[in-house]
Enzyme design. Structure first.
Site, short mmCIF file in Angstrom:
data_model
loop_
_atom_site.label_atom_id
_atom_site.label_comp_id
_atom_site.label_asym_id
_atom_site.label_seq_id
_atom_site.Cartn_x
_atom_site.Cartn_y
_atom_site.Cartn_z
N HIS A 23 0.74 -1.20 0.01
CA HIS A 23 -0.02 0.05 0.00
C HIS A 23 0.87 1.09 -0.06
O HIS A 23 0.67 2.10 -0.74
CB HIS A 23 -0.99 -0.02 1.40
N ASP A 49 -0.04 -8.98 -22.30
CA ASP A 49 -0.46 -10.62 -22.15
C ASP A 49 -0.37 -11.09 -23.77
O ASP A 49 0.11 -12.26 -23.86
CB ASP A 49 -1.64 -10.55 -21.47
N CYS A 68 -3.70 -0.75 -25.34
CA CYS A 68 -3.44 -0.56 -23.56
C CYS A 68 -2.30 -1.20 -23.01
O CYS A 68 -1.98 -1.08 -21.88
CB CYS A 68 -4.86 -0.61 -22.81
#
Ligand code: PEP
Ligand code: MG
Length: 587
Positions: free
Chosen positions: A191, A453, A500
């Protein structure tokens, strides 16, 4: 003495300055037995320390509010909520009573037990949540012992060195001017790392012993791009680092001037330049860097950063922020893409399985329809009246997945009376989806090519395995031919096609994508200005020529070398020198 360390490059940027140590070492607690008559007062002492801790957090919240940093409230609220509904409180109170011990010891015992239970948990996100509880426990212990929070005085060249850092510390100190952060431990997905990145503070974590090596006031250099940290460099080297920092800042400034450019080639071809974001805190950066819209909001972080999956209202809150932040007609929310390389608490696959080929993206969503439906409801409800919300479906490998997905979305849209509020797009990131792109295009409103990917699956190269990274390249002829065929398939069916994946931000690839007629490039916010500048310099006509010649070449090496040379010889003189370096070193 000069010390050089290499850690995890968490947040890009260069910082040079002086060490300020933030002491977050563990509080030492001793066991003291208490009489039965003292139990009540000891419990009271503990509850008062909890209250003081809460007051501290509330005052940080006020301060952040007055500094206009309200977007980080969710971290504070999470901490305050844990204090208010502090799961451990009950246990600590019971421990004081049953063991007849001092409050500090009870807090420590309960925390130690909790950490032992998590010792063997490999899931990084679960460990992160435990870390949050640990930071809160330490805050309570400091308050029990009357240790006042030492808030270091920071100058503009202060670099914060600490063993570990909570997201809250990052927010608090970064707003207080820290120029950089270096820590002994920490992970890319923590975080605190995400927050440092979203605030644009250069940070390197996982340096192991940096706190033992550094003393307050030491000179220090940190490179958030490579993860290198150098303590106490010689005078000459220090001057060199200062120059590197000022060159970097000049470049940033120069690049920011390009943020306002429109996404258009010199000969007038319009291409949308959008941002990919992972957390809503990145929206500001996206705006500063000139994003025209949000091309992909990766929603996984909402899920992987929580112990429980967020409910509809919680998700709605985040989606609304994204929808209303940019004055853009286009916001694309990608539905949950867990699996692959992103897992929520407790869902890590066995090491033997191959998660990239497993229950990932839409496969997971169709398997856990309740979770998917909750997300779809939240997305649909976030749509503003006059704009359609775009949903992007990840990891599609066959047509029936889209048909099933559309059926679920249409049903929910009907229930909500929002039939006309949405558009659907598919990420083309598996070879099968690329090959049947024409059939997919008939079913959807837009396509977005996920090259990260698509390259991994087409070339059979694990995108996160450094041993095979030399095989991972967008210049492979199979990749270029596949992308071109997908763009043509989309256009034949009259729908727009974007890219993207990282390829959209690689300067040496952009002319190839322009040559293929791609309609939208979506990328990390930092890359937007440079891509806009490149677009404004090149022409569609020459890009098509470069593409045509590239497609006639047979190997990735020939293509890469040809493309590099062609771009530099055609437009090199109009590029800033840093562009040439990036183009000629592209992989
Ligand atoms: C991609 O695969 O190119 C993509 C953009 O998605 P992610 O990197 O989140 O898998
Ligand atoms: Mg992907």
């Amino acid at each position: 003495m000069r010390v050089e360390r290499n850690g995890i490059a968490i947040s890009p940027g260069i910082a040079v300055g002086k060490v300020v140590i933030l002491d977050r070492s563990k509080t030492i607690v001793q066991r003291t037995g208490i009489e039965e008559s003292q139990i009540g007062s000891e419990k009271q002492r503990f509850l008062s320390a909890v209250k003081r801790s809460k007051d501290e957090l509330l005052s940080i919240k006020d301060k952040l509010d007055s500094e206009g940093a309200g977007e980080h409230h969710q971290i504070l609220n999470f901490n305050i909520m844990m204090l208010e509904d502090y799961l451990l409180s009950e246990k600590v109170l019971k421990h004081i009573e049953s063991e007849r011990v001092n409050a500090g010891w009870a807090v420590n015992s309960v925390l130690t037990k909790k950490s032992e239970a998590f010792k063997d948990v490999e899931d990084i996100y679960m460990k992160e949540r435990l870390a949050d509880i640990y930071y809160l426990g330490e805050r309570i212990l400091r308050n029990l012992h009357g240790v006042h929070e030492d808030i270091p005085m920071l100058d503009e060249d202060s670099i914060l060195i600490t063993h570990d850092i909570s997201a809250l510390d990052v927010v608090q100190y970064a707003k207080n001017k820290a120029a950089g952060i270096a820590t002994d431990i920490g992970a890319l997905t923590s975080h605190s790392a995400i927050v440092a990145k979203s605030l644009g503070i250069p940070a390197v974590m996982g340096l192991q012993d940096i706190t033992l090596r550094a003393s307050p006031g030491d000179s220090i250099f940190i490179d958030g791009f490579t993860g290198t940290v150098i303590l106490d460099p010689g005078e000459e080297e220090f001057e060199e680092f200062k120059k590197r920092k000022s060159d970097y800042l000049d470049l940033e400034k120069k690049l920011l001037q390009y943020a306002k450019l429109s996404g258009r080639t010199q000969d007038g071809k319009e291409i949308k330049v959008n941002a990919n974001i992972e957390i809503t805190e990145e929206l500001n950066l996206a705006m500063c860097y000139g994003a025209e819209g949000i091309g992909m909001y990766r929603t996984e972080f909402l899920f992987t950063n929580a112990v429980y999956f967020p409910d509809e209202e919680k998700q709605l809150e985040s989606y609304k922020k994204v929808v209303s932040a940019l004055n853009s007609p286009e916001v694309t929310i990608r539905t949950l893409d867990i699996g692959g390389d992103k897992f929520p608490a407790g869902m890590e696959p066995s090491k033997k399985l191959n998660p990239a080929l497993g229950l990932r993206g839409i496969r997971y969503s169709l398997h856990d329809v309740d979770t998917f439906s909750t997300q779809v409801r939240a997305i649909l409800r976030s749509a503003e009246d006059d704009k359609k919300i775009r949903m992007l479906i990840p990891m599609v490998s066959k047509l029936s997945e889209i048909i099933d997905t559309k059926r679920i979305i249409s049903g929910i849209a009907r229930e909500l009376g929002r039939e006309d509020s949405w558009e659907i797009g598919v990420m083309i990131e598996t070879p099968s989806a690329a090959i049947i792109a024409s059939d997919i295009a008939e079913e959807v409103d837009f396509l977005s090519i996920g090259t990260n990917d698509l390259i991994q699956y087409t070339l059979a190269v694990d995108r996160i395995n450094e041993h095979v990274s030399y095989l991972y390249t967008p210049f492979h002829p199979a990749i270029l031919r596949l992308i071109k065929s997908v763009v043509e398939a989309g256009h034949e069916k009259g729908i727009p096609v974007g890219v993207c994946g990282e390829m959209a931000s690689q300067l040496s690839c952009v002319p190839l994508l322009v040559g293929m007629d791609v309609d939208e490039l979506s990328m990390n916010a930092h890359s937007i200005p440079k891509v806009k500048k490149l677009l404004n310099t090149i022409t569609e006509k020459d890009s098509k020529r470069i593409l045509k010649h590239s497609l006639g070449l047979k190997t990735e090496y020939e293509i890469r070398e040809y493309v590099r040379r062609a771009i530099v010889s055609k437009w090199g003189e109009s590029f800033p020198p840093e562009f040439i370096i990036e183009i000629t070193s592209s992989v």
